[in-house]
Design a protein around this motif. Structure first.
Motif, mmCIF file in Angstrom:
data_model
loop_
_atom_site.group_PDB
_atom_site.id
_atom_site.type_symbol
_atom_site.label_atom_id
_atom_site.label_comp_id
_atom_site.label_asym_id
_atom_site.label_seq_id
_atom_site.Cartn_x
_atom_site.Cartn_y
_atom_site.Cartn_z
ATOM 1 N N TYR A 111 0.838 -1.208 0.000
ATOM 2 C CA TYR A 111 0.000 0.000 0.000
ATOM 3 C C TYR A 111 0.879 1.267 0.000
ATOM 4 O O TYR A 111 0.518 2.280 -0.589
ATOM 5 C CB TYR A 111 -0.936 0.013 1.210
ATOM 6 N N ASP A 129 -16.433 -2.825 -6.376
ATOM 7 C CA ASP A 129 -16.225 -4.258 -6.132
ATOM 8 C C ASP A 129 -17.595 -4.922 -6.222
ATOM 9 O O ASP A 129 -18.602 -4.330 -5.845
ATOM 10 C CB ASP A 129 -15.627 -4.486 -4.736
ATOM 11 N N VAL A 144 -17.005 -4.566 -12.271
ATOM 12 C CA VAL A 144 -16.203 -3.512 -12.909
ATOM 13 C C VAL A 144 -16.582 -3.368 -14.374
ATOM 14 O O VAL A 144 -16.847 -2.262 -14.871
ATOM 15 C CB VAL A 144 -14.691 -3.832 -12.752
ATOM 16 N N ASP A 160 -6.786 -4.061 -8.969
ATOM 17 C CA ASP A 160 -6.244 -5.175 -8.168
ATOM 18 C C ASP A 160 -7.173 -6.372 -8.377
ATOM 19 O O ASP A 160 -7.893 -6.786 -7.473
ATOM 20 C CB ASP A 160 -6.203 -4.743 -6.688
HETATM 21 C C1 LIG Z 1 -7.379 -9.162 -4.917
HETATM 22 S S1 LIG Z 1 -8.907 -8.614 -4.318
HETATM 23 C C2 LIG Z 1 -8.620 -6.899 -4.157
HETATM 24 C C3 LIG Z 1 -8.587 -6.352 -2.811
HETATM 25 C C4 LIG Z 1 -8.235 -4.993 -2.458
HETATM 26 N N1 LIG Z 1 -7.663 -4.175 -3.494
HETATM 27 C C5 LIG Z 1 -7.333 -5.029 -1.224
HETATM 28 O O1 LIG Z 1 -6.140 -4.705 -1.324
HETATM 29 O O2 LIG Z 1 -7.816 -5.446 -0.178
HETATM 30 C C6 LIG Z 1 -9.904 -8.715 -5.729
HETATM 31 C C7 LIG Z 1 -11.299 -8.198 -5.524
HETATM 32 O O3 LIG Z 1 -11.963 -8.208 -6.782
HETATM 33 C C8 LIG Z 1 -13.347 -8.426 -6.551
HETATM 34 N N2 LIG Z 1 -13.870 -8.828 -7.877
HETATM 35 C C9 LIG Z 1 -13.611 -9.961 -8.577
HETATM 36 N N3 LIG Z 1 -14.180 -9.902 -9.796
HETATM 37 C C10 LIG Z 1 -14.816 -8.707 -9.879
HETATM 38 C C11 LIG Z 1 -15.551 -8.048 -10.905
HETATM 39 N N4 LIG Z 1 -15.776 -8.626 -12.079
HETATM 40 N N5 LIG Z 1 -16.023 -6.802 -10.648
HETATM 41 C C12 LIG Z 1 -15.823 -6.234 -9.446
HETATM 42 N N6 LIG Z 1 -15.124 -6.796 -8.439
HETATM 43 C C13 LIG Z 1 -14.606 -8.008 -8.655
HETATM 44 C C14 LIG Z 1 -13.389 -9.434 -5.433
HETATM 45 O O4 LIG Z 1 -14.599 -9.335 -4.723
HETATM 46 C C15 LIG Z 1 -12.174 -9.003 -4.588
HETATM 47 O O5 LIG Z 1 -12.559 -8.168 -3.539
#
Ligand SMILES: C[S@@+](CC[C@H](N)C(=O)[O-])C[C@H]1O[C@@H](n2cnc3c(N)ncnc32)[C@H](O)[C@@H]1O
Length: 398
Positions: free
Chosen positions: A245, A285, A313, A329
């Motif tokens: 971060y 998310d 997304v 991410d």
């Molecule tokens: C690796 S995590 C990211 C976490 C965050 N950036 C952190 O550092 O805590 C990936 C995230 O993508 C979300 N996710 C997966 N596919 C998605 C999509 N198509 N649209 C939105 N969110 C999605 C999941 O719910 C998850 O919270």
């Protein structure tokens, strides 16, 4: 057959060549001379196992975990952390070169403790025994401890084993704050008695019912506080998450960005972390529990400039324009083609890409590199003793 191991593959297996075919050998390290037995042969490759070691590598170490190679959690317990880090640096270099033609801008890997780094573990329970499923099976291997879990989690296994004797549990998730002072336990199954565990926990959830006064813990990363609840996402490596971060924060501080999109934002942790240095952050998310926590995290940190949206997304990214910085991410699958196309259309000055899968990162960078200059790629050893790694990338609009 006596062979010499040349290098490691992307999963930490030794590579040698036999009769013109590549052979992947479990538990074999570069420069080792070993006697092998072939266990699988296809048109393109062979798989083998070691029968005898003639020469062993100085990077081979004694395996400390009695469940290694059975529980399926770790892949690299037999190698030094130094070789693990070298392997991961080489892995990202090879994959980015092969699939994205990228060979510059890759920094040395950031690494910390090899063990006790996880703040969350999910155990399976079968026939009143607590453990992990063996690789690709529903056979349970009972465990007394896990070297990857932090000390607090390990201290709870014994009392949870006693609890498991009195109930019909199927799963136990333990999560701790990063300082290991507070604990959340989520029990799944048929629970008739749980009182004895109450003094050991701060939050107890049984199936969908919160038993304690609170349903979440609060943990800190830097100056920000975050809710940790039963089902929402939170980075598991208590030390390196802050370093990761901070990389994002440094990139933000070095520039003046106004509007920021934090895509795949989880519980809004990165967006909130940088929010004091930008005008607005929109986090997206698709997981409801994540966005609920993100909104709570916004209140907790008294943030006025962050907004969190529950959506896929790829379904909503089209609605945004005039964005200076996009942070992505995504999960291991990487970015959807439609999301990549829209990012190119939005044209943010800077794109920060955090990835937990080097292959999909390479695929996406190969697409993005036409419009974006890759300024920095920094691997993080977020998951020591496994072949997984996290990568942090900064891309600037050409
Ligand atoms: C690796 S995590 C990211 C976490 C965050 N950036 C952190 O550092 O805590 C990936 C995230 O993508 C979300 N996710 C997966 N596919 C998605 C999509 N198509 N649209 C939105 N969110 C999605 C999941 O719910 C998850 O919270």
């Amino acid at each position: 057959m006596r062979v010499k191991i040349e290098k490691l593959d992307n999963f930490g297996r030794g590579i040698t060549y036999l009769n013109g075919k590549i052979a992947f050998i479990e538990n074999a390290l570069p420069n080792e001379e070993v006697e092998i037995e072939i266990v699988k042969e296809t048109k393109k490759f062979l798989e083998g196992k070691v029968i005898k070691y003639y020469e062993t590598s100085k990077e081979r170490i004694d395996v400390a975990c009695p469940y290694y190679n059975v529980c399926g959690g770790c892949d690299l317990e037999h190698i030094s952390l130094a070789l693990e880090n070298e392997f991961k640096e080489q892995k990202i270099k090879n994959i980015l070169q092969k699939f994205a033609g990228v060979s510059k801008a890759i920094s040395p890997i950031e690494t910390k403790e090899a063990y006790s780094y996880r703040n969350k573990i999910t155990f399976h329970v079968k026939n009143k025994k607590i453990g992990f499923y063996k690789n690709n099976s529903n056979d349970l291997i009972e465990i007394d401890y896990c070297l990857l879990a932090n000390k607090k989690i390990n201290s709870l296994i014994k009392p949870l084993k006693e609890l498991a004797q009195k109930n019909d549990l199927v799963e136990i998730m333990i999560r701790t704050t990063n300082d290991e002072k507070e604990v959340l336990i989520h029990l799944k199954g048929n629970v008739s008695t749980y009182e004895e565990i109450l003094p050991l926990v701060d939050v107890l959830i049984i199936n969908d019912k919160v038993v304690t006064n609170s349903s979440s813990l609060i943990t800190k990363i830097g100056t920000k506080s975050y809710h940790l609840s039963a089902t929402s996402f939170f980075q598991v490596n208590k030390e390196l998450t802050k370093d990761l971060y901070d990389e994002v924060l440094n990139a933000v501080k070095a520039n003046s960005y106004e509007k920021v999109l934090d895509l795949y934002c989880g519980t809004g942790s990165i967006g909130l972390y940088i929010s004091d240095y930008v005008k607005t952050v929109i986090g997206i998310d698709y997981n409801e529990a994540n966005i609920k926590d993100a909104k709570e995290n916004k209140k907790l940190n008294k943030s006025k400039n962050c907004e969190f949206i529950c959506a896929k997304v790829e379904d909503v990214i089209d609605n945004y324009s005039d964005i200076d910085l996009i942070i992505v991410d995504p999960p291991r699958a990487g970015l959807k083609k439609s999301a990549l196309d829209t990012i190119i259309k939005i044209k943010p000055r800077c794109l920060v890409y955090i990835s937990c899968d080097v292959i999909t990162l390479a695929r996406d960078l190969n697409f993005l590199k036409e419009k974006y200059k890759i300024k920095m790629i920094k691997p993080f050893n977020m998951f020591p003793r496994t072949y997984h790694l996290e990568s942090f990338c900064i891309l600037n609009l050409k």
